[in-house]
Design a protein around this motif. Structure first.
Motif, PDB file in Angstrom:
ATOM      1  N   GLN A 197       1.227  -1.200  -0.346  1.00 15.89           N
ATOM      2  CA  GLN A 197       0.206   0.024  -0.007  1.00 15.89           C
ATOM      3  C   GLN A 197       0.822   1.274  -0.020  1.00 15.89           C
ATOM      4  O   GLN A 197       0.367   2.157  -0.337  1.00 15.89           O
ATOM      5  CB  GLN A 197      -0.630   0.396   1.209  1.00 15.89           C
ATOM      6  N   GLN A 198       2.200   0.853   0.542  1.00 19.59           N
ATOM      7  CA  GLN A 198       2.896   2.243   0.785  1.00 19.59           C
ATOM      8  C   GLN A 198       3.627   2.739  -0.571  1.00 19.59           C
ATOM      9  O   GLN A 198       4.526   3.141  -1.297  1.00 19.59           O
ATOM     10  CB  GLN A 198       3.723   2.054   1.654  1.00 19.59           C
ATOM     11  N   ALA A 199       3.382   1.041  -2.555  1.00 16.07           N
ATOM     12  CA  ALA A 199       4.641   1.118  -2.088  1.00 16.07           C
ATOM     13  C   ALA A 199       3.982   1.833  -4.130  1.00 16.07           C
ATOM     14  O   ALA A 199       4.595   2.345  -5.340  1.00 16.07           O
ATOM     15  CB  ALA A 199       4.506  -0.182  -3.419  1.00 16.07           C
ATOM     16  N   ASP A 200       2.295   2.199  -4.071  1.00 15.34           N
ATOM     17  CA  ASP A 200       1.907   3.135  -5.248  1.00 15.34           C
ATOM     18  C   ASP A 200       2.005   2.451  -6.770  1.00 15.34           C
ATOM     19  O   ASP A 200       1.954   2.701  -7.746  1.00 15.34           O
ATOM     20  CB  ASP A 200       2.024   4.588  -5.090  1.00 15.34           C
ATOM     21  N   ASN A 201       2.021   1.163  -6.582  1.00 17.05           N
ATOM     22  CA  ASN A 201       2.142   0.271  -7.790  1.00 17.05           C
ATOM     23  C   ASN A 201       0.690  -0.532  -7.456  1.00 17.05           C
ATOM     24  O   ASN A 201       0.780  -2.185  -6.926  1.00 17.05           O
ATOM     25  CB  ASN A 201       3.632  -0.571  -7.698  1.00 17.05           C
ATOM     26  N   ALA A 202       0.051  -0.911  -8.687  1.00 20.39           N
ATOM     27  CA  ALA A 202      -1.021  -1.496  -8.567  1.00 20.39           C
ATOM     28  C   ALA A 202      -0.535  -3.300  -9.153  1.00 20.39           C
ATOM     29  O   ALA A 202      -1.466  -3.756  -8.543  1.00 20.39           O
ATOM     30  CB  ALA A 202      -2.320  -1.079  -9.493  1.00 20.39           C
ATOM     31  N   VAL A 203      -0.026  -3.237  -9.676  1.00 14.88           N
ATOM     32  CA  VAL A 203       0.532  -4.902  -9.574  1.00 14.88           C
ATOM     33  C   VAL A 203       0.809  -4.897  -8.640  1.00 14.88           C
ATOM     34  O   VAL A 203       0.726  -6.783  -7.780  1.00 14.88           O
ATOM     35  CB  VAL A 203       1.356  -4.839 -11.046  1.00 14.88           C
ATOM     36  N   VAL A 204       1.668  -4.579  -7.621  1.00 13.26           N
ATOM     37  CA  VAL A 204       2.305  -4.924  -6.736  1.00 13.26           C
ATOM     38  C   VAL A 204       0.809  -5.259  -5.381  1.00 13.26           C
ATOM     39  O   VAL A 204       0.865  -5.716  -5.121  1.00 13.26           O
ATOM     40  CB  VAL A 204       3.077  -4.380  -5.792  1.00 13.26           C
ATOM     41  N   LEU A 205      -0.164  -4.478  -5.236  1.00 13.51           N
ATOM     42  CA  LEU A 205      -1.290  -4.205  -4.388  1.00 13.51           C
ATOM     43  C   LEU A 205      -1.733  -5.634  -4.930  1.00 13.51           C
ATOM     44  O   LEU A 205      -2.295  -6.398  -4.360  1.00 13.51           O
ATOM     45  CB  LEU A 205      -1.521  -2.976  -4.493  1.00 13.51           C
ATOM     46  N   GLY A 206      -2.066  -5.829  -5.945  1.00  9.47           N
ATOM     47  CA  GLY A 206      -2.449  -6.871  -6.527  1.00  9.47           C
ATOM     48  C   GLY A 206      -1.999  -8.122  -6.256  1.00  9.47           C
ATOM     49  O   GLY A 206      -2.713  -9.202  -5.697  1.00  9.47           O
TER      50      GLY A 206
END
Length: 406
Positions: A197-206
């Motif tokens: 959630q702190q990475a601002d990356n939809a792929v990593v979040l998914g």
């Protein structure tokens, strides 16, 4: 104590420990006393996790207690002699809980993000090659390096550092769930999602949504995993478009595959159908089998999950019919062997034990560690040994010895 027991024998063991009669336990799970007697005496194969979960709840034990998890990870040249306990030490480091408890960072220069990225990739590659010893041995070191990097990185690199930390946690979740260390897997998935959630990356979040769903699933919280799939999909949907990249499509589609298995184990046919349709649509948009974000996602993996969910729903003949039609040669080893285990389970349910044994032996050649440590393969071999009739099977006896079951 119970490592060499079948699921039925473990049920009898824990039932007696609880002081319950067969009649009482059978009533609690909506079955007959005769059915439970046949389960405990290995005359019925109990391989549906939805049923095992109900029995576990009635006995106040975990699913892992009944299926024989966790398993002891063998030491290998890949693993060294510090594996799961080393991961536990990193995950239970109190200084991660709040900045108020932070301690001085480790001595020496923090690892570069390029080095952390390389190491994370190597761990995931090893996992997909079913080298669990390597993953268990390396994951604690990679996770420690990722934590060190996040604590010392410049603000300009914060997103990338947190993305790598999230993936390092995900690599830990992957091996911990395989080994049945479900509580540790939950801790790792929760912290990984916080980092994502702190990475601002939809792929990593998914990708980390998928880890949390898998951790829920591994503890028998199937309905919760279904709900999380739906909630996570709604978070990812705004990031999708007609030109969504391979990584986002793969993560999104794989989320539904995991959700479909959870739904099947929750006896939720409607959600199984819906989730498989969503996964199929994503695979069609992708247009091929790929491996973005180590998902092995594509049309073949969707087909594998159609068969797996059929088995979980009790549609054995559907699974038996689907199994030989799925060509897995182009997939990573872990996926190929997982499909082989499901195929062996389906054949066993149709009393085709010779075919099932042949499939499992072929899979062992590809990934001996995966066959050694997977709960289903171990239970299949245990049940075959316990209920063997007719001439001895030397191949079966030797396999049981290699799995440390005899």
């Amino acid at each position: 104590m119970t490592e060499k027991m079948t699921i039925g024998e473990r049920i009898a063991f824990y039932r007696r420990r609880r002081g319950q009669s067969q009649l009482v336990l059978a009533g609690l799970v909506g079955r007959t006393e005769d059915w439970l007697s046949r389960v405990e005496n290995n005359r019925i194969e109990l391989d549906r996790l939805s049923v095992i979960r109900r029995i576990a709840e009635a006995l106040d034990v975990t699913i892992g207690d009944l299926v024989g998890e966790p398993t002891l990870l063998d030491w290998t040249s890949d693993s060294g002699v510090r594996t799961v306990p080393a991961l536990r030490a990193v995950l239970m480091d109190y200084s991660q809980l709040t900045p108020l408890l932070a301690v001085a960072t480790p001595d020496g220069e923090p690892p570069s993000l390029d080095a952390v990225e390389r190491d994370v990739s190597q761990v995931f590659d090893a996992y997909q090659s079913s080298r669990y010893g390597y993953v268990a041995g390396r994951a604690p070191l990679v996770l420690s390096d990722a934590l060190h990097a996040v604590s010392t990185i410049d603000a300009s690199d914060s997103n990338r550092a947190h993305a790598l930390l999230a993936l390092a946690y995900q690599s830990a979740v992957s091996v911990l769930t395989k080994l049945g260390e479900t509580d540790l897997a939950w801790i790792a998935s929760e912290r990984g999602l916080a980092a994502a959630q702190q990475a601002d990356n939809a792929v990593v979040l998914g990708s980390l949504f998928r880890s949390v769903a898998h951790a829920l699933h591994s503890t028998g919280r199937f309905a919760a995993s279904v709900q999380l799939t739906e909630a996570a999909a709604s978070v990812l949907e705004p990031h999708l478009s007609s030109r969504a990249d391979d990584a986002l499509l793969s993560v999104y589609g794989t989320l539904f595959l995991n959700g479909a298995v959870a739904a099947a184990r929750a006896d939720d046919r409607g959600s199984v159908t819906s989730f498989l349709r969503e996964a199929h649509d994503s695979a069609s948009q992708l247009g091929r089998d790929a491996n973005a974000m180590w998902t092995a996602f594509g049309p073949t993996n969707v087909a594998i999950h159609r068969m797996t969910t059929a088995m979980e729903l009790g549609d054995v003949q559907v699974a038996v019919d689907l199994a030989p039609r799925i060509e897995t040669t182009g997939l990573p080893t872990e996926r190929r062997v997982r499909h082989a285990i499901e195929t062996a389970r389906a054949y066993t349910a149709r009393n085709r034990r010779d075919d099932a044994l042949a499939v499992l032996l072929d899979a062992e050649q590809l990934a001996p560690e995966q066959i050694r440590h997977h709960a289903i393969s171990r239970q299949l071999v245990l049940n075959w040994i316990r209920t063997a009739r007719g001439p001895r099977s030397i191949a079966l006896e030797q396999l049981a010895q290699r799995l440390h079951l005899t």
